[in-house]
Design an enzyme around this catalytic site. Sequence first.
Site, PDB file in Angstrom:
ATOM      1  N   ASN A   9       0.864  -1.176   0.000  1.00  0.00           N
ATOM      2  CA  ASN A   9       0.000   0.000   0.000  1.00  0.00           C
ATOM      3  C   ASN A   9       0.901   1.225   0.000  1.00  0.00           C
ATOM      4  O   ASN A   9       1.503   1.567   1.016  1.00  0.00           O
ATOM      5  CB  ASN A   9      -0.908  -0.016   1.236  1.00  0.00           C
ATOM      6  N   LYS A  11       0.100   4.275  -0.204  1.00  0.00           N
ATOM      7  CA  LYS A  11      -0.519   5.454   0.407  1.00  0.00           C
ATOM      8  C   LYS A  11      -0.294   6.669  -0.516  1.00  0.00           C
ATOM      9  O   LYS A  11      -0.317   6.515  -1.734  1.00  0.00           O
ATOM     10  CB  LYS A  11      -0.004   5.662   1.836  1.00  0.00           C
ATOM     11  N   HIS A  96      -9.375   1.317   5.437  1.00  0.00           N
ATOM     12  CA  HIS A  96      -8.078   1.508   6.087  1.00  0.00           C
ATOM     13  C   HIS A  96      -8.236   2.480   7.252  1.00  0.00           C
ATOM     14  O   HIS A  96      -9.023   3.424   7.193  1.00  0.00           O
ATOM     15  CB  HIS A  96      -7.063   2.049   5.077  1.00  0.00           C
ATOM     16  N   GLU A  98      -6.586   4.880   8.273  1.00  0.00           N
ATOM     17  CA  GLU A  98      -6.376   6.293   7.948  1.00  0.00           C
ATOM     18  C   GLU A  98      -7.623   6.895   7.308  1.00  0.00           C
ATOM     19  O   GLU A  98      -7.948   8.062   7.540  1.00  0.00           O
ATOM     20  CB  GLU A  98      -5.154   6.429   7.032  1.00  0.00           C
ATOM     21  N   GLU A 168      -5.186  -4.610  10.955  1.00  0.00           N
ATOM     22  CA  GLU A 168      -4.125  -3.627  11.158  1.00  0.00           C
ATOM     23  C   GLU A 168      -4.249  -3.013  12.540  1.00  0.00           C
ATOM     24  O   GLU A 168      -5.167  -2.245  12.797  1.00  0.00           O
ATOM     25  CB  GLU A 168      -4.162  -2.548  10.071  1.00  0.00           C
ATOM     26  N   GLY A 174       3.152   2.778  11.095  1.00  0.00           N
ATOM     27  CA  GLY A 174       4.051   3.926  10.982  1.00  0.00           C
ATOM     28  C   GLY A 174       4.728   4.307  12.282  1.00  0.00           C
ATOM     29  O   GLY A 174       5.395   5.338  12.367  1.00  0.00           O
ATOM     30  N   SER A 214       3.473  -2.335  10.423  1.00  0.00           N
ATOM     31  CA  SER A 214       4.939  -2.319  10.474  1.00  0.00           C
ATOM     32  C   SER A 214       5.539  -3.692  10.192  1.00  0.00           C
ATOM     33  O   SER A 214       6.495  -4.114  10.835  1.00  0.00           O
ATOM     34  CB  SER A 214       5.433  -1.775  11.821  1.00  0.00           C
TER      35      SER A 214
END
Length: 252
Positions: A9, A11, A96, A98, A168, A174, A214
Amino acid sequence: MRKKIVAGNWKMNKTLQEGLTFSTELKELLNNKTINCEVVVGTPFIHLSEVSKAFKGTKVHVAAQNCANKESGAYTGEISAAMVASTGANHVILGHSERRAYYNETPELLKEKVVVALANNLTPIFCVGEVLEERESGKHFEVVAAQLKDSLFELSKEDFSKLVIAYEPVWAIGTGKTASADQAQEIHAFIRETLTEKYGKEVADNTSILYGGSCNAGNAKELFSNPDVDGGLIGGASLEADKFLPIIEAFN
């Protein structure tokens, strides 16, 4: 046998030119190699058509990172599932963390996105996962179960079986933190158990559940060795072909 999958991904990274350079590099690295998993590359919308062409005839699939919840119409700036499919991409990442956190995507909205994605023959990679506070207060099972039920459990058994699930842990995205192999296995097994209760053992056993948090070349093999971890949704480590390759090869 459920599929083993390694999905990258990107992003909001890479210009179109950088994306095409990556595609050429990954193709060269994979050339003449035996790969024991399905590979998916999730790119920004503007890359989809060119990157799909670049990987045509290879075993690499291309995914959009999102799609609209409407088929078409006066929705300035939105990209429909039909538009995604027209580029040659055949997967789409939905839900996701985010998107949920920064763009307030609700379970109801995500339910609609899954339906339009399936109607356009895209494979949704549907993301679930808890934030640090929910993990520390012991609510992670409850949160993940609700995310599955609220967006997916009105699907028929046939439609649900077309999905890929990605777990996730938001606290590990991150941050450099990673769920331990035991933590990953525990919640992946819980997800499969939740799917079994709703759709039966056969559907649950055939649903690929990916770990996203990660994951990198150093920990992929240990994470993927768990019986209920079927691969990874890879963020930062998917941005360079030579760092992405060892994760793909973790299944070899």
